[in-house]
Design a protein around this motif. Structure first.
Motif, PDB file in Angstrom:
ATOM      1  N   ALA A  89       0.859  -1.189   0.000  1.00 50.56           N
ATOM      2  CA  ALA A  89       0.000   0.000   0.000  1.00 50.56           C
ATOM      3  C   ALA A  89       0.890   1.232   0.000  1.00 50.56           C
ATOM      4  N   LEU A  90       0.300   2.365  -0.308  1.00 47.13           N
ATOM      5  CA  LEU A  90       1.054   3.615  -0.282  1.00 47.13           C
ATOM      6  C   LEU A  90       1.504   3.898   1.149  1.00 47.13           C
ATOM      7  N   THR A  91       2.745   4.273   1.308  1.00 51.17           N
ATOM      8  CA  THR A  91       3.260   4.622   2.633  1.00 51.17           C
ATOM      9  C   THR A  91       2.454   5.772   3.220  1.00 51.17           C
ATOM     10  N   SER A  92       2.022   6.690   2.375  1.00 42.86           N
ATOM     11  CA  SER A  92       1.235   7.829   2.858  1.00 42.86           C
ATOM     12  C   SER A  92      -0.119   7.409   3.428  1.00 42.86           C
ATOM     13  N   ASP A  93      -0.580   6.202   3.124  1.00 44.41           N
ATOM     14  CA  ASP A  93      -1.848   5.692   3.654  1.00 44.41           C
ATOM     15  C   ASP A  93      -1.699   4.959   4.989  1.00 44.41           C
ATOM     16  N   MET A  94      -0.466   4.745   5.445  1.00 45.63           N
ATOM     17  CA  MET A  94      -0.266   3.991   6.680  1.00 45.63           C
ATOM     18  C   MET A  94      -0.852   4.757   7.860  1.00 45.63           C
ATOM     19  N   PRO A  95      -1.783   4.137   8.602  1.00 44.28           N
ATOM     20  CA  PRO A  95      -2.326   4.811   9.786  1.00 44.28           C
ATOM     21  C   PRO A  95      -1.314   4.766  10.931  1.00 44.28           C
ATOM     22  N   GLU A  96      -1.449   5.718  11.817  1.00 40.86           N
ATOM     23  CA  GLU A  96      -0.602   5.733  13.010  1.00 40.86           C
ATOM     24  C   GLU A  96      -1.052   4.617  13.938  1.00 40.86           C
ATOM     25  N   GLU A  97      -0.118   4.049  14.687  1.00 45.67           N
ATOM     26  CA  GLU A  97      -0.451   3.027  15.683  1.00 45.67           C
ATOM     27  C   GLU A  97      -1.451   3.616  16.668  1.00 45.67           C
ATOM     28  N   GLY A  98      -2.527   2.898  16.941  1.00 43.89           N
ATOM     29  CA  GLY A  98      -3.546   3.361  17.878  1.00 43.89           C
ATOM     30  C   GLY A  98      -4.583   4.283  17.262  1.00 43.89           C
ATOM     31  N   ASP A  99      -4.448   4.593  15.976  1.00 44.05           N
ATOM     32  CA  ASP A  99      -5.419   5.452  15.297  1.00 44.05           C
ATOM     33  C   ASP A  99      -6.770   4.737  15.269  1.00 44.05           C
ATOM     34  N   PRO A 100      -7.825   5.343  15.806  1.00 49.00           N
ATOM     35  CA  PRO A 100      -9.122   4.670  15.818  1.00 49.00           C
ATOM     36  C   PRO A 100      -9.702   4.481  14.415  1.00 49.00           C
ATOM     37  N   GLN A 101      -9.146   5.143  13.418  1.00 49.88           N
ATOM     38  CA  GLN A 101      -9.632   5.025  12.047  1.00 49.88           C
ATOM     39  C   GLN A 101      -8.816   4.020  11.235  1.00 49.88           C
ATOM     40  N   ASN A 102      -8.090   3.122  11.909  1.00 51.03           N
ATOM     41  CA  ASN A 102      -7.200   2.221  11.170  1.00 51.03           C
ATOM     42  C   ASN A 102      -7.940   1.000  10.614  1.00 51.03           C
ATOM     43  N   GLY A 103      -9.145   1.196  10.160  1.00 51.71           N
ATOM     44  CA  GLY A 103      -9.914   0.114   9.548  1.00 51.71           C
ATOM     45  C   GLY A 103      -9.388  -0.209   8.169  1.00 51.71           C
ATOM     46  N   TYR A 104     -10.253  -0.717   7.334  1.00 52.63           N
ATOM     47  CA  TYR A 104      -9.846  -1.147   6.002  1.00 52.63           C
ATOM     48  C   TYR A 104     -10.027  -0.040   4.982  1.00 52.63           C
ATOM     49  N   SER A 105      -9.384   1.090   5.204  1.00 52.10           N
ATOM     50  CA  SER A 105      -9.501   2.171   4.235  1.00 52.10           C
ATOM     51  C   SER A 105      -8.128   2.639   3.803  1.00 52.10           C
ATOM     52  N   ALA A 106      -8.065   3.076   2.569  1.00 52.93           N
ATOM     53  CA  ALA A 106      -6.839   3.624   1.994  1.00 52.93           C
ATOM     54  C   ALA A 106      -7.257   4.524   0.841  1.00 52.93           C
ATOM     55  N   SER A 107      -6.526   5.602   0.617  1.00 48.94           N
ATOM     56  CA  SER A 107      -6.875   6.504  -0.477  1.00 48.94           C
ATOM     57  C   SER A 107      -6.261   6.064  -1.797  1.00 48.94           C
ATOM     58  N   GLY A 108      -5.239   5.230  -1.730  1.00 50.41           N
ATOM     59  CA  GLY A 108      -4.569   4.769  -2.943  1.00 50.41           C
ATOM     60  C   GLY A 108      -4.753   3.278  -3.143  1.00 50.41           C
ATOM     61  N   PRO A 109      -4.070   2.727  -4.131  1.00 48.89           N
ATOM     62  CA  PRO A 109      -4.213   1.300  -4.427  1.00 48.89           C
ATOM     63  C   PRO A 109      -3.608   0.427  -3.325  1.00 48.89           C
ATOM     64  N   VAL A 110      -4.162  -0.760  -3.185  1.00 47.39           N
ATOM     65  CA  VAL A 110      -3.660  -1.772  -2.261  1.00 47.39           C
ATOM     66  C   VAL A 110      -3.566  -3.069  -3.055  1.00 47.39           C
ATOM     67  N   TYR A 111      -2.406  -3.710  -3.024  1.00 44.03           N
ATOM     68  CA  TYR A 111      -2.174  -4.941  -3.766  1.00 44.03           C
ATOM     69  C   TYR A 111      -1.815  -6.035  -2.775  1.00 44.03           C
ATOM     70  N   SER A 112      -2.147  -7.288  -3.103  1.00 42.21           N
ATOM     71  CA  SER A 112      -1.774  -8.381  -2.215  1.00 42.21           C
ATOM     72  C   SER A 112      -1.572  -9.665  -3.003  1.00 42.21           C
ATOM     73  N   GLY A 113      -0.872 -10.593  -2.380  1.00 42.67           N
ATOM     74  CA  GLY A 113      -0.636 -11.896  -2.988  1.00 42.67           C
ATOM     75  C   GLY A 113      -0.249 -12.906  -1.932  1.00 42.67           C
TER      76      GLY A 113
END
Length: 163
Positions: A89-113
C-alpha cells in the motif's frame, strides 16, 4: 513382400506416435518473464503497520520501496488465502499506531498476494498515476513484480519496451 509389409507397419506406428504426441503434448511456456531484478527488500524494523490493518499481524515484517510499504498478512485482498501472504500500500496511507480510524480504508491502491503450493507470494502491477511520486519518478510507465522469498522480497521491473 515382407519388407514392404514391415515398412508399412513402421510407417503406421510412426504416424500414430506423431498424431498422439501432437494431441497430448504440452507446449512449453516460460515460467519466468526474464525481467531483471532491481532490488532485494529486507525487513525494515523502523516501519510498523497497525495490527489488523489489511490483515497485518502484531509481528508482521514490513518493507519499504519508493513510497510503498509492503507487509506480511494472513490473507490476500482477493479473499484467497494460501499462506505466506503480503500486501503493498502507499506509505502515505499507513495509519498511526492506535489510530481509531485504522480500519480497512486507503486513499490509494492496495495490492496483495499469497503463496500457493510451490508458487511464491507475488504482487504484480503497472506503475501509473496512482503510484507514489517516488515510484513514478524511478520507474515511469514500468511494470513491477514483488516476489516473497522467505523473509526477503525480490523486486523485478519490466520496461514498456519489453512488455
Amino acid at each position: 513382400m515382407w519388407v514392404a509389409w514391415i515398412a508399412s507397419l513402421v510407417a503406421v506406428a510412426a504416424l500414430a506416435a506423431v498424431v498422439t504426441y501432437g494431441l497430448v503434448s504440452i507446449a512449453p511456456v516460460r515460467t519466468s518473464s526474464g525481467a531483471p531484478q532491481v532490488a532485494t527488500l529486507d525487513p525494515d524494523s523502523a516501519v510498523s503497520v497497525p495490527a489488523g490493518w489489511f490483515g497485518a499481524g502484531a509481528s508482521s515484517a514490513t518493507y519499504t520501496f519508493f513510497g510503498l510499504t509492503l507487509f506480511e498478512t494472513t490473507y490476500s485482498m482477493s479473499g484467497n488465502g494460501g499462506g505466506d501472504c503480503f500486501t503493498a500500500a502507499l506509505t502515505s496511507d499507513m495509519p498511526e499506531e492506535g489510530d481509531p480510524q485504522n480500519g480497512y480504508s486507503a486513499s490509494g491502491p492496495v495490492y496483495s498476494g499469497c503463496r500457493f503450493g510451490d508458487f511464491p507470494a507475488t504482487i504484480t502491477f503497472g506503475v501509473d498515476s496512482n503510484a507514489p511520486p517516488e515510484l513514478r519518478d524511478r520507474f515511469p510507465d514500468a511494470s513491477l513484480q514483488f516476489v516473497k522469498d522467505g523473509d526477503r522480497i525480490g523486486v523485478f521491473v519490466s520496461s514498456p519496451s519489453s512488455d
